[in-house]
Design an enzyme around this catalytic site. Structure first.
Site, PDB file in Angstrom:
ATOM      1  N   ASP A 152     -14.634  -8.311  -7.344  1.00 12.43           N
ATOM      2  CA  ASP A 152     -14.673  -7.408  -6.199  1.00 12.43           C
ATOM      3  C   ASP A 152     -15.443  -6.136  -6.523  1.00 12.43           C
ATOM      4  O   ASP A 152     -15.287  -5.542  -7.593  1.00 12.43           O
ATOM      5  CB  ASP A 152     -13.268  -7.043  -5.748  1.00 12.43           C
ATOM      6  CG  ASP A 152     -13.286  -6.231  -4.472  1.00 12.43           C
ATOM      7  OD1 ASP A 152     -13.731  -6.775  -3.449  1.00 12.43           O
ATOM      8  OD2 ASP A 152     -12.921  -5.052  -4.520  1.00 12.43           O
ATOM      9  N   HIS A 231     -11.896  -8.453   2.511  1.00 13.71           N
ATOM     10  CA  HIS A 231     -12.375  -7.431   3.467  1.00 13.71           C
ATOM     11  C   HIS A 231     -13.374  -7.950   4.513  1.00 13.71           C
ATOM     12  O   HIS A 231     -14.518  -7.494   4.595  1.00 13.71           O
ATOM     13  CB  HIS A 231     -12.948  -6.214   2.740  1.00 13.71           C
ATOM     14  CG  HIS A 231     -13.829  -6.491   1.550  1.00 13.71           C
ATOM     15  ND1 HIS A 231     -14.946  -7.284   1.596  1.00 13.71           N
ATOM     16  CD2 HIS A 231     -13.739  -6.053   0.266  1.00 13.71           C
ATOM     17  CE1 HIS A 231     -15.520  -7.326   0.403  1.00 13.71           C
ATOM     18  NE2 HIS A 231     -14.802  -6.592  -0.418  1.00 13.71           N
ATOM     19  N   ASP A 304      -7.744  -2.407   0.598  1.00 10.43           N
ATOM     20  CA  ASP A 304      -8.932  -2.093  -0.212  1.00 10.43           C
ATOM     21  C   ASP A 304      -8.891  -0.618  -0.616  1.00 10.43           C
ATOM     22  O   ASP A 304      -9.907   0.087  -0.599  1.00 10.43           O
ATOM     23  CB  ASP A 304     -10.212  -2.425   0.536  1.00 10.43           C
ATOM     24  CG  ASP A 304     -11.442  -2.504  -0.388  1.00 10.43           C
ATOM     25  OD1 ASP A 304     -11.274  -2.367  -1.623  1.00 10.43           O
ATOM     26  OD2 ASP A 304     -12.563  -2.692   0.126  1.00 10.43           O
TER      27      ASP A 304
END
Length: 424
Positions: A152, A231, A304
């Site tokens: 990520d 996301h 996030d």
């Protein structure tokens, strides 16, 4: 500490047990007890009339910045922020310094997390150093305690490496969390559209995300492995995920509260707290995300949570870092979906508690008898002004500063111990 409680008169919402009713919840020695179990004489009582009593929330996508950038956030401060937001567990991404790509870093994170207010679940790197060239050692990281793997913050450019990651991770029961972004299309700083043209900022087209979402789905379908898309921000990505699920592909997906709350119109003032990756999208994309939360295309809401100091944010828009904090605003923003009748209360609990735990394969998201008493009490009506002086995060990079929000976690309990409370 006290681990025996009776939470009275609350609306217990426990989707895994198909429960949505007003009754008491008994907790004995840090675990959920049977409703008819004898009440110990030393039980402490909490009157939850008018509140929801739900399984502790799990945020499956946070950045705690430790090791390496503790001035932005550390495990202990991030965990306090999580508890304040109603989360009893968080999964922390591996883009630390050093990267969590080996058992030594995983062990360091878990040692620090032993003192944290909530449960911390490390996510290991897909590739060594997040360089996208060589797979990390999933077996040793799994043994050390990681619950998933992800690069990520960076996409895995090499499709063959991503294929091997899906296959290799499956051997160890790990979910691959994909950062889906086509780098050659992602050199901009906000969503590509009328607003980027008006502001004179270079845009990132929605195809930058959906192209790579298609690749992740294609590889998951080819290998038979499971993949989780992080996301999600675009309508096209959702169409691809929806169709893949209909075909039986083992794909799950999350979105973040800012994608169902804001649009690229929020960038109009060049506030760097509206800069993130993927960027805020159009009103049509926002509406698609809201519908996908309702129809099951999206499985989870994750923040996030990405803390940055003023050193990274108080810059011109082009130069500022991507990302915002979100642990303390996720619940009230999600509760707005319930008030707007986009989803109901049960679905909210699925998105914030049940499904994140299932995707990560952790024991959470239920109030079943015998389960650890990780419990969140929510006052859906409580209003508050989100201000810097009440933040628990070290950073305050959020576009929601100064917003009057409705709905709040009034008590967060982990293993029968209160880790955050607004009770007198």
């Amino acid at each position: 500490m006290q681990t025996t409680w009776r939470i009275k008169n609350g609306r217990i919402i426990d989707p895994l047990n198909q429960t949505d009713q007003i009754r008491d919840l008994l907790i004995i020695d840090g675990r959920v007890a049977l409703p008819d179990q004898p009440v110990p004489p030393d039980v402490a009582e909490i009157d939850a009339a008018g509140w929801w009593v739900v399984p502790g929330l799990t945020d499956m996508h946070v950045h705690l910045r430790e090791p390496g950038e503790e001035y932005k956030e550390d495990i202990l401060s991030g965990a306090r922020s999580a508890a304040a937001g109603g989360f009893t567990g968080v999964a922390c991404m591996p883009n630390t310094n050093p990267v969590n790509d080996c058992k030594a870093v995983t062990a360091l994170i878990l040692a620090r997390a032993a003192q944290a207010a909530v449960r911390v679940y490390p996510v290991g790197a897909i590739s060594k150093g997040l360089a996208g060239q060589q797979l990390a050692e999933y077996g040793e990281m799994r043994a050390a305690g990681v619950v998933a793997v992800s690069d990520d913050g960076r996409p895995v450019r090499d499709s063959q490496l991503m294929r091997r990651a899906l296959e290799y991770a499956g051997d160890f029961g790990l979910t691959v969390i994909a950062h889906s972004e086509e780098p050659s299309l992602s050199s901009g700083v906000m969503n590509e559209g009328a607003m980027s043209t008006r502001l004179g900022l270079k845009g990132i087209p929605t195809a930058a995300e959906s192209i790579m979402v298609y690749r992740e789905i294609a590889l998951a379908e080819f290998t038979g492995a499971k993949v989780h898309i992080a996301h999600v921000s675009t309508a096209m990505s959702l169409e691809l995920i929806r169709a893949a699920k209909a075909r039986g592909v083992r794909v799950t997906a999350e979105t973040a509260p800012h994608y169902f709350t804001l649009t690229d119109e929020a960038v109009a003032g060049y506030d760097t707290n509206t800069k993130m990756n993927p960027p805020l999208r159009s009103a049509a994309d926002r509406e698609a995300i809201r519908l996908a939360l309702a129809d099951g295309t999206l499985d989870a809401i994750a923040t996030d949570h990405a803390p940055h100091s003023i050193l990274e944010k108080e810059l011109e828009f082009d130069a500022a870092a991507n990302g915002i904090i979100g642990l303390e605003t996720a619940l009230p923003l999600a509760l707005a979906l319930v008030r707007d009748q986009v989803i109901d209360a049960r679905r909210l609990v699925e998105l914030l508690a049940v499904n994140p735990a299932a995707i990560l394969g952790i024991s959470a998201g239920t109030l079943s008898p015998g389960a650890a008493a990780d419990v969140t009490l929510i006052d859906p009506e409580r209003e508050f002004l989100y201000s810097e002086d009440q933040m628990f995060s070290k950073s305050c990079n959020t576009p929601f500063l100064g917003w009057r929000l409705q709905g709040r976690a009034v008590l967060t309990m982990v293993g029968g111990e209160i880790r955050h409370t607004l009770l007198a």
